[in-house]
Design a protein around this motif. Structure first.
Motif, PDB file in Angstrom:
ATOM      1  N   LYS A 139      31.501  63.576   6.218  1.00 35.06           N
ATOM      2  CA  LYS A 139      31.255  64.212   7.749  1.00 35.06           C
ATOM      3  C   LYS A 139      31.237  65.359   7.211  1.00 35.06           C
ATOM      4  O   LYS A 139      31.529  66.501   8.378  1.00 35.06           O
ATOM      5  N   GLY A 140      31.165  66.591   6.541  1.00 39.43           N
ATOM      6  CA  GLY A 140      31.126  67.560   6.276  1.00 39.43           C
ATOM      7  C   GLY A 140      32.324  68.847   6.773  1.00 39.43           C
ATOM      8  O   GLY A 140      32.807  67.679   6.866  1.00 39.43           O
ATOM      9  N   LEU A 141      31.763  69.971   5.923  1.00 41.03           N
ATOM     10  CA  LEU A 141      32.968  70.633   6.258  1.00 41.03           C
ATOM     11  C   LEU A 141      33.162  70.999   8.001  1.00 41.03           C
ATOM     12  O   LEU A 141      32.408  71.786   8.738  1.00 41.03           O
ATOM     13  N   ARG A 142      34.495  70.783   8.262  1.00 39.93           N
ATOM     14  CA  ARG A 142      35.125  71.443   9.980  1.00 39.93           C
ATOM     15  C   ARG A 142      36.158  71.915   9.431  1.00 39.93           C
ATOM     16  O   ARG A 142      36.769  71.318   8.675  1.00 39.93           O
ATOM     17  N   LYS A 143      36.828  72.696  10.413  1.00 42.54           N
ATOM     18  CA  LYS A 143      37.850  73.554  10.997  1.00 42.54           C
ATOM     19  C   LYS A 143      38.738  73.714   9.202  1.00 42.54           C
ATOM     20  O   LYS A 143      39.098  72.760   9.296  1.00 42.54           O
ATOM     21  N   GLY A 144      37.583  73.901   8.066  1.00 45.73           N
ATOM     22  CA  GLY A 144      38.396  74.490   6.988  1.00 45.73           C
ATOM     23  C   GLY A 144      38.678  73.240   5.987  1.00 45.73           C
ATOM     24  O   GLY A 144      39.374  72.680   5.049  1.00 45.73           O
ATOM     25  N   ARG A 145      38.293  71.821   6.090  1.00 49.42           N
ATOM     26  CA  ARG A 145      38.528  70.560   5.434  1.00 49.42           C
ATOM     27  C   ARG A 145      36.862  69.894   5.666  1.00 49.42           C
ATOM     28  O   ARG A 145      36.778  70.196   6.219  1.00 49.42           O
ATOM     29  N   ASP A 146      36.874  69.457   4.506  1.00 48.89           N
ATOM     30  CA  ASP A 146      36.046  67.983   3.914  1.00 48.89           C
ATOM     31  C   ASP A 146      36.611  67.258   3.555  1.00 48.89           C
ATOM     32  O   ASP A 146      37.256  66.657   3.323  1.00 48.89           O
ATOM     33  N   ASN A 147      35.697  66.336   4.238  1.00 50.82           N
ATOM     34  CA  ASN A 147      36.364  65.077   4.896  1.00 50.82           C
ATOM     35  C   ASN A 147      35.817  64.039   4.466  1.00 50.82           C
ATOM     36  O   ASN A 147      34.318  63.940   4.635  1.00 50.82           O
ATOM     37  N   ASP A 148      35.771  63.078   3.768  1.00 50.96           N
ATOM     38  CA  ASP A 148      35.339  62.012   3.260  1.00 50.96           C
ATOM     39  C   ASP A 148      35.573  60.569   3.712  1.00 50.96           C
ATOM     40  O   ASP A 148      37.026  60.711   3.890  1.00 50.96           O
ATOM     41  N   GLU A 149      34.809  59.698   4.412  1.00 47.66           N
ATOM     42  CA  GLU A 149      35.538  58.802   4.963  1.00 47.66           C
ATOM     43  C   GLU A 149      34.746  56.656   4.255  1.00 47.66           C
ATOM     44  O   GLU A 149      33.568  56.982   4.495  1.00 47.66           O
ATOM     45  N   TYR A 150      35.396  56.695   3.400  1.00 42.10           N
ATOM     46  CA  TYR A 150      35.381  55.193   3.764  1.00 42.10           C
ATOM     47  C   TYR A 150      35.683  53.927   4.087  1.00 42.10           C
ATOM     48  O   TYR A 150      37.222  54.459   4.470  1.00 42.10           O
ATOM     49  N   VAL A 151      35.155  52.838   3.965  1.00 42.26           N
ATOM     50  CA  VAL A 151      35.682  51.725   4.411  1.00 42.26           C
ATOM     51  C   VAL A 151      35.736  50.566   3.602  1.00 42.26           C
ATOM     52  O   VAL A 151      34.627  50.546   2.400  1.00 42.26           O
ATOM     53  N   PHE A 152      36.816  50.238   3.193  1.00 42.73           N
ATOM     54  CA  PHE A 152      37.008  48.842   2.040  1.00 42.73           C
ATOM     55  C   PHE A 152      37.497  47.582   3.192  1.00 42.73           C
ATOM     56  O   PHE A 152      37.794  47.504   3.726  1.00 42.73           O
TER      57      PHE A 152
END
Length: 72
Positions: free
Chosen positions: A25-38
């Motif tokens: 998801k990239g860097l937004r509001k000081g957070r780097d988010n990665d989203e995984y689906v299993f």
């Protein structure tokens, strides 16, 4: 990555967690988010559950990381 799912949802020994997708998801509001689906597959290969796992890391020191897991 999927070890957090195994801990929180007590996945049976014969079941497999298969990663379906990953979205940075990239860097937004000081957070780097990665989203995984299993998908959770039983012994026969049938999908019995789907999980979302989000890794959120601070962009600033001390670079704290949190992992959130949800079952759909």
């Amino acid at each position: 990555m999927s070890e957090e799912i195994r801990k929180r949802f007590n996945i049976p020994e014969g079941h497999v967690l298969e990663q379906v997708s990953m979205d940075w998801k990239g860097l937004r509001k000081g957070r780097d988010n990665d989203e995984y689906v299993f998908n959770q597959l039983d012994e026969s290969g049938n999908v019995v559950a789907t999980y979302d796992e989000i890794h959120s890391t601070s962009a600033y020191p001390p670079f704290a990381t949190s992992i959130t897991v949800n079952k759909r």
